[in-house]
Design a protein around this motif. Structure first.
Motif, short mmCIF file in Angstrom:
data_model
loop_
_atom_site.label_atom_id
_atom_site.label_comp_id
_atom_site.label_asym_id
_atom_site.label_seq_id
_atom_site.Cartn_x
_atom_site.Cartn_y
_atom_site.Cartn_z
N THR A 1 0.82 -1.21 0.00
CA THR A 1 0.00 0.00 0.00
C THR A 1 0.86 1.26 0.00
OG1 THR A 1 -1.69 -1.23 1.19
CG2 THR A 1 -1.96 1.16 1.11
N SER A 2 1.93 1.27 0.79
CA SER A 2 2.77 2.48 0.78
C SER A 2 3.46 2.64 -0.57
CB SER A 2 3.76 2.51 1.94
OG SER A 2 4.50 1.33 2.00
N LEU A 3 3.81 1.53 -1.22
CA LEU A 3 4.38 1.65 -2.58
C LEU A 3 3.36 2.28 -3.53
CD1 LEU A 3 6.24 -1.76 -3.08
CD2 LEU A 3 7.29 0.51 -2.86
N CYS A 4 2.12 1.84 -3.42
CA CYS A 4 1.06 2.40 -4.28
C CYS A 4 0.94 3.91 -4.06
CB CYS A 4 -0.29 1.76 -3.96
SG CYS A 4 -0.42 0.07 -4.50
N ILE A 5 0.91 4.33 -2.82
CA ILE A 5 0.74 5.75 -2.50
C ILE A 5 1.95 6.55 -2.99
CG2 ILE A 5 0.32 7.44 -0.64
CD1 ILE A 5 -2.01 5.44 -1.30
N MET A 6 3.12 5.90 -2.97
CA MET A 6 4.32 6.59 -3.46
C MET A 6 4.46 6.48 -4.98
SD MET A 6 7.21 5.96 -0.49
CE MET A 6 7.06 4.19 -0.34
N GLY A 7 3.50 5.80 -5.61
CA GLY A 7 3.49 5.70 -7.07
C GLY A 7 4.41 4.63 -7.62
N HIS A 8 4.72 3.63 -6.81
CA HIS A 8 5.63 2.56 -7.25
C HIS A 8 5.05 1.19 -6.99
CE1 HIS A 8 9.23 4.98 -8.24
NE2 HIS A 8 8.67 5.84 -7.40
N GLN A 9 3.80 0.99 -7.38
CA GLN A 9 3.15 -0.29 -7.10
C GLN A 9 3.93 -1.47 -7.65
OE1 GLN A 9 -1.04 -0.55 -7.92
NE2 GLN A 9 -1.09 -2.76 -7.63
N ASP A 10 4.60 -1.26 -8.80
CA ASP A 10 5.28 -2.40 -9.44
C ASP A 10 6.64 -2.73 -8.84
OD1 ASP A 10 3.99 -1.13 -12.55
OD2 ASP A 10 3.14 -2.61 -11.14
N ALA A 11 7.04 -2.05 -7.80
CA ALA A 11 8.36 -2.29 -7.22
C ALA A 11 8.47 -3.68 -6.61
CB ALA A 11 8.68 -1.23 -6.16
N LEU A 12 7.34 -4.29 -6.25
CA LEU A 12 7.37 -5.68 -5.79
C LEU A 12 6.69 -6.55 -6.84
CD1 LEU A 12 6.46 -5.41 -1.98
CD2 LEU A 12 8.68 -6.02 -2.97
N PRO A 13 7.25 -7.72 -7.16
CA PRO A 13 6.69 -8.56 -8.22
C PRO A 13 5.28 -9.05 -7.90
CG PRO A 13 8.47 -9.70 -7.09
CD PRO A 13 8.44 -8.33 -6.52
N ARG A 14 4.37 -8.83 -8.83
CA ARG A 14 2.95 -9.10 -8.61
C ARG A 14 2.64 -10.59 -8.47
NH1 ARG A 14 -1.39 -10.29 -12.06
NH2 ARG A 14 -3.42 -9.61 -11.23
N GLU A 15 3.14 -11.39 -9.39
CA GLU A 15 2.80 -12.82 -9.39
C GLU A 15 3.28 -13.52 -8.12
OE1 GLU A 15 0.32 -12.83 -12.25
OE2 GLU A 15 0.78 -14.63 -11.09
N GLU A 16 4.51 -13.19 -7.74
CA GLU A 16 5.10 -13.80 -6.55
C GLU A 16 4.28 -13.45 -5.31
OE1 GLU A 16 9.48 -13.55 -6.82
OE2 GLU A 16 9.37 -13.31 -4.64
N MET A 17 3.81 -12.19 -5.29
CA MET A 17 3.02 -11.74 -4.14
C MET A 17 1.69 -12.48 -4.08
SD MET A 17 1.80 -7.91 -3.01
CE MET A 17 3.44 -7.22 -3.06
N ILE A 18 1.04 -12.59 -5.22
CA ILE A 18 -0.24 -13.30 -5.26
C ILE A 18 -0.05 -14.75 -4.84
CG2 ILE A 18 -2.12 -14.10 -6.75
CD1 ILE A 18 -1.71 -11.54 -8.42
N ASP A 19 1.02 -15.37 -5.35
CA ASP A 19 1.30 -16.77 -4.97
C ASP A 19 1.50 -16.90 -3.47
OD1 ASP A 19 3.27 -17.65 -7.94
OD2 ASP A 19 1.10 -17.58 -7.56
N PHE A 20 2.21 -15.94 -2.90
CA PHE A 20 2.43 -16.01 -1.45
C PHE A 20 1.10 -15.92 -0.71
CE2 PHE A 20 4.54 -16.00 2.50
CZ PHE A 20 3.80 -15.16 3.32
N VAL A 21 0.27 -14.95 -1.10
CA VAL A 21 -1.03 -14.80 -0.44
C VAL A 21 -1.83 -16.11 -0.53
CG1 VAL A 21 -3.27 -13.63 -0.53
CG2 VAL A 21 -1.19 -12.29 -0.75
N MET A 22 -1.84 -16.69 -1.71
CA MET A 22 -2.61 -17.93 -1.88
C MET A 22 -2.01 -19.08 -1.07
SD MET A 22 -5.01 -16.64 -3.47
CE MET A 22 -6.03 -18.13 -3.37
N SER A 23 -0.70 -19.02 -0.83
CA SER A 23 -0.09 -20.08 -0.01
C SER A 23 -0.47 -19.94 1.46
CB SER A 23 1.44 -20.06 -0.16
OG SER A 23 1.99 -18.97 0.57
N CYS A 24 -1.07 -18.81 1.80
CA CYS A 24 -1.52 -18.59 3.18
C CYS A 24 -2.96 -19.06 3.38
CB CYS A 24 -1.44 -17.10 3.54
SG CYS A 24 0.24 -16.47 3.61
N TRP A 25 -3.54 -19.61 2.36
CA TRP A 25 -4.91 -20.11 2.44
C TRP A 25 -4.97 -21.29 3.39
CZ3 TRP A 25 -9.75 -18.79 1.42
CH2 TRP A 25 -10.75 -19.78 1.32
N ASP A 26 -5.89 -21.23 4.35
CA ASP A 26 -6.12 -22.31 5.31
C ASP A 26 -7.36 -23.04 4.82
OD1 ASP A 26 -6.72 -22.31 8.96
OD2 ASP A 26 -6.99 -23.87 7.45
#
Lengths: 329, 400
Positions: free
Chosen positions: A42-67
């Motif tokens: 979120t802070s990257l988005c507000i600073m105008g740098h949303q793409d500074a973290l890789p999107r696919e990897e982040m989504i994969d991580f979130v999905m790996s947190c699925w219980d």
């Protein structure tokens, strides 16, 4: 003393957060991991740098947190689902335009199952209740387009509990009778905003109490006689934005305070000048600056604590007023 | 961090754990981000914890394991959860668990989990006592009274800990409210009839007032203590805490006495330390609740709005109802100025609503408030300049 927001440094700082696996501190905070990613993104988005973290990897991580058992998200793979991590997961996926990855039915069931008889939500089946969790549930349901499931008696009970947490000073606490605290005030006010029930707030008294948080050094504290902390730049300011009273804060002094808490070498923002930085305070410092109209930043929606443009696109925008964005020099 | 002494030999080295295969956090090549060993002890304990959770083992040795994890990482949420699950499953004795929690308390105070665990233990003790008709000698080691004692000792060192105060309120609401489902006498060693139980409950509340006074005596600016005082007097024992509707009923004589007592108490404390936002917020809260007009405090407030040496002659007469500011205090006190301006503004509002009064009288009242707000915005509370200018602006609109 620095007089500007060192965006490139902060972007690098956030990018480096995952490179600390040799630090014990990194592992001691696994229960916060997904929250940390939300704060960073979120802070990257507000600073105008949303793409500074890789999107696919982040989504994969979130999905790996699925219980799978609970039908919701935990803070880290193999951790049990919790309301806090489920909200962060939904916020991250919404920001990454990947909400379609969520099993909406199961998550909605999980969220609704956590409401207790008194109307407040528990964090998980372990049973801890707190007005923070009511906000998390309401926010999450709203982002999933399922707020309508919190209807009738359910909705009234949730609001009734928030009302009972309203104190003699106009503020709100974590539970009935608990002390007014800026963080708890934010969650109660924002939850009421999402539920379209802001009339439950004693606006003059609360807005006055919130403006009393500002100390001579420009920083904000969370309750009377406590120290200033950058994160209150969000908790206090967002509540004031929802109540349309941000103009009551000395914006210049608060801006200077936040900027003085930056680490001018390694990037990141701390709770106060001179202390060690962390992603939590970096996020809330940037969020506060956005609400104060700091030039060059994107708008932040104070109700959802997410990019304003995204919330508008999702049709979820509620009434709030931040300071007008100043032009870049 | 030499934690191995605290938690003993590694679980990998213990023969009685040979049957368990530890599960590492990161599988061998599962993740593009390469794992690196952090401290040996933490990795060891959490690897065994993961294995035990996967196997669903609920046994005494798991208590030891979760203790190790918690000692190394007080914020390890799952370890706390699983530990409680084990306690329930194996019907583990509560007295030693309680003693352990007291021992760990100093390092764990800022985590939510340690307080929630205490809540769960107390409720479990209540359940076991209820089911055994008071015969469970182990469960009786816990009690709401013991918890209040423990909380008091914690608060002596960390006077504003939010979770601690909230936990105290939970204990009071759960066991000592007239609307509690759980009886305050569940833990008592001798049986009590209803009258005795009621008297006991009231005596606990008196003790609670005394406790809050001791905290305020230690620090008159402790906002958590002021909040707790309001809770004991006006929230506990009313239907606010337990039921879903909040009715401000007509005050009976006892409640009027409480209001009177609280107003006197707060005035005394304001006299000692006039620049104390908590005390002023408290007095406003009491007046609002009892629907007493702010103007009833005009004589009290006036001396606080003047500098030292500006006292009018008639202030010299000792008025027990209106204690004067201490000679060492900083005057005028901004909260007193705010309060006085509010008196005038509220008077103006009352006159306006009454409709019979002339615009001139309403204006007159507001004209008294405006210079006070101006002095706050320019002098006494410049941090909130914009707020005071807003108040002036609104009043000026009304006047025109």
């Amino acid at each position: 003393m620095t007089s500007e927001l060192l965006i490139p440094l902060h972007v690098k700082y956030i990018q480096s957060l995952d490179n600390h696996k040799d630090d014990l501190a990194y592992h001691l905070t696994t229960h916060l991991r997904i929250n940390g990613i939300y704060w960073g993104l979120t802070s990257l988005c507000i600073m105008g740098h949303q793409d500074a973290l890789p999107r696919e990897e982040m989504i994969d991580f979130v999905m790996s947190c699925w219980d799978e058992k609970a039908g919701a998200f935990g803070p880290h793979p193999d951790h049990d689902a919790h309301l806090l991590s489920t909200l962060s997961a939904i916020q991250i996926l919404a920001t990454q335009k990947a909400l379609d990855r969520i099993d909406v039915k199961r998550v909605t069931d999980f969220l609704l199952s956590l409401q207790t008889a008194s109307g407040v939500f528990a964090g998980d089946r372990f049973g801890e209740t707190d007005t923070r969790f009511t906000y998390c549930a309401v926010n999450a349901l709203s982002l999933l387009g399922q707020l309508g499931k919190l209807e009738g008696d359910r909705k009234e009970r949730a609001i009734e509990h928030i009302k009972q947490c309203r104190n003699f000073d106009g503020g709100f606490g974590s539970s009935v009778g608990a002390e007014s605290h800026a963080g708890q005030i934010f969650v109660c006010v924002a939850a009421l905003a999402i539920l379209d029930r802001l009339e439950e707030v004693d606006v003059p008294t609360l807005a006055w109490w919130l403006s009393e948080r500002q100390l001579p050094n420009g920083g904000l504290n969370g309750r009377p006689e406590k120290l200033e902390d950058v994160c209150y730049s969000f908790w206090v300011l967002s509540a004031m934005a929802i109540l349309d009273k941000v103009t009551w804060i000395d914006a210049e002094k608060l801006t200077s305070f936040i900027l003085s808490a930056q680490d001018t070498e390694g990037g990141g923002i701390a709770d106060r000048p001179g202390d060690m930085v962390d992603v939590f305070h970096t996020h809330f410092g940037v969020a506060g600056l956005s609400l104060l109209g700091y030039p060059g930043l994107e708008d932040l929606d104070p109700v959802y604590c997410m990019p304003a443009k995204l919330i508008e696109e999702m049709g979820l925008r509620k009434q709030w007023t931040a300071l007008e964005r100043r032009k870049l020099p | 961090m030499a934690k191995t002494e605290e938690t003993g030999p590694l679980y990998a080295a213990r023969p009685e754990w040979k049957d368990i295969t530890p599960i590492p956090q990161y599988a061998e090549n599962a993740n593009p981000i390469a794992p690196i060993f952090y401290t040996e002890a933490y990795k060891d304990a959490t690897d065994y914890f993961r294995a035990v959770v996967k196997a669903g083992e609920l046994s005494p040795r798991v208590l030891e394991l979760t203790e190790s994890v918690i000692r190394l990482n007080p914020a390890h949420y799952s370890a706390w959860q699983y530990r409680y699950k084990v306690i329930v499953a194996i019907n583990s004795p509560l007295a030693p668990e309680h003693a352990l929690m007291n021992e760990l308390a100093t390092n764990h105070l800022k985590t939510y989990q340690v307080w929630h665990h205490r809540r769960l233990l107390l409720l479990l003790a209540a359940k076991r006592l209820s089911e055994s008709k008071g015969e469970d000698k182990d469960a009786i080691a816990l009690s709401p009274e013991t918890e209040l004692g423990f909380i008091a000792s914690v608060l002596k060192k960390d006077e504003k800990n939010y979770h601690t105060w909230a936990f105290r309120q939970w204990v009071l609401a759960t066991f000592f409210s007239p609307l509690s489902n759980l009886s305050s006498t569940l833990f008592s060693t001798s049986p009590m009839n209803e009258e005795e139980a009621s008297a006991y409950r009231l005596s606990m509340l008196d003790d609670e007032i005394a406790f809050v006074e001791s905290m305020l005596h230690a620090d008159i600016r402790n906002n958590s203590a002021w909040n707790h005082r309001f809770f004991i007097n006006f929230k506990l024992g009313t239907d606010v805490v337990m039921k879903s509707t909040h009715n401000v009923a007509e005050f009976d004589n006892e409640e009027k006495d409480i209001v009177g007592r609280e107003l006197s108490y707060t005035k005394e404390k304001i006299a000692l330390a006039p620049n104390n936002a908590s005390a002023w917020n408290y007095i406003r809260g009491v007046l609002e609740l009892a629907k007493i007009p702010f103007s009833s405090l005009t004589s009290f407030v006036l001396p606080y709005t003047r500098s030292h040496g500006q006292e009018a002659d008639d202030d010299q007469i000792i008025d027990l109802d209106n204690p004067l500011p201490s000679s060492s205090s900083d005057l005028p006190a901004p909260p007193a100025l705010e309060f006085l301006a509010d008196i005038y503004e509220r008077d103006a509002e009352t006159l306006r609503s009454a409709e019979q009064s002339e615009q001139a009288t309403v204006k007159e009242k507001l004209q008294k408030a405006i210079p006070i707000w101006r002095s706050l915005s320019e002098d006494h509370d410049v941090t909130r300049k914009k707020y005071w200018e807003h108040r002036i602006h609104i009043a000026q609109i009304t006047c025109s």
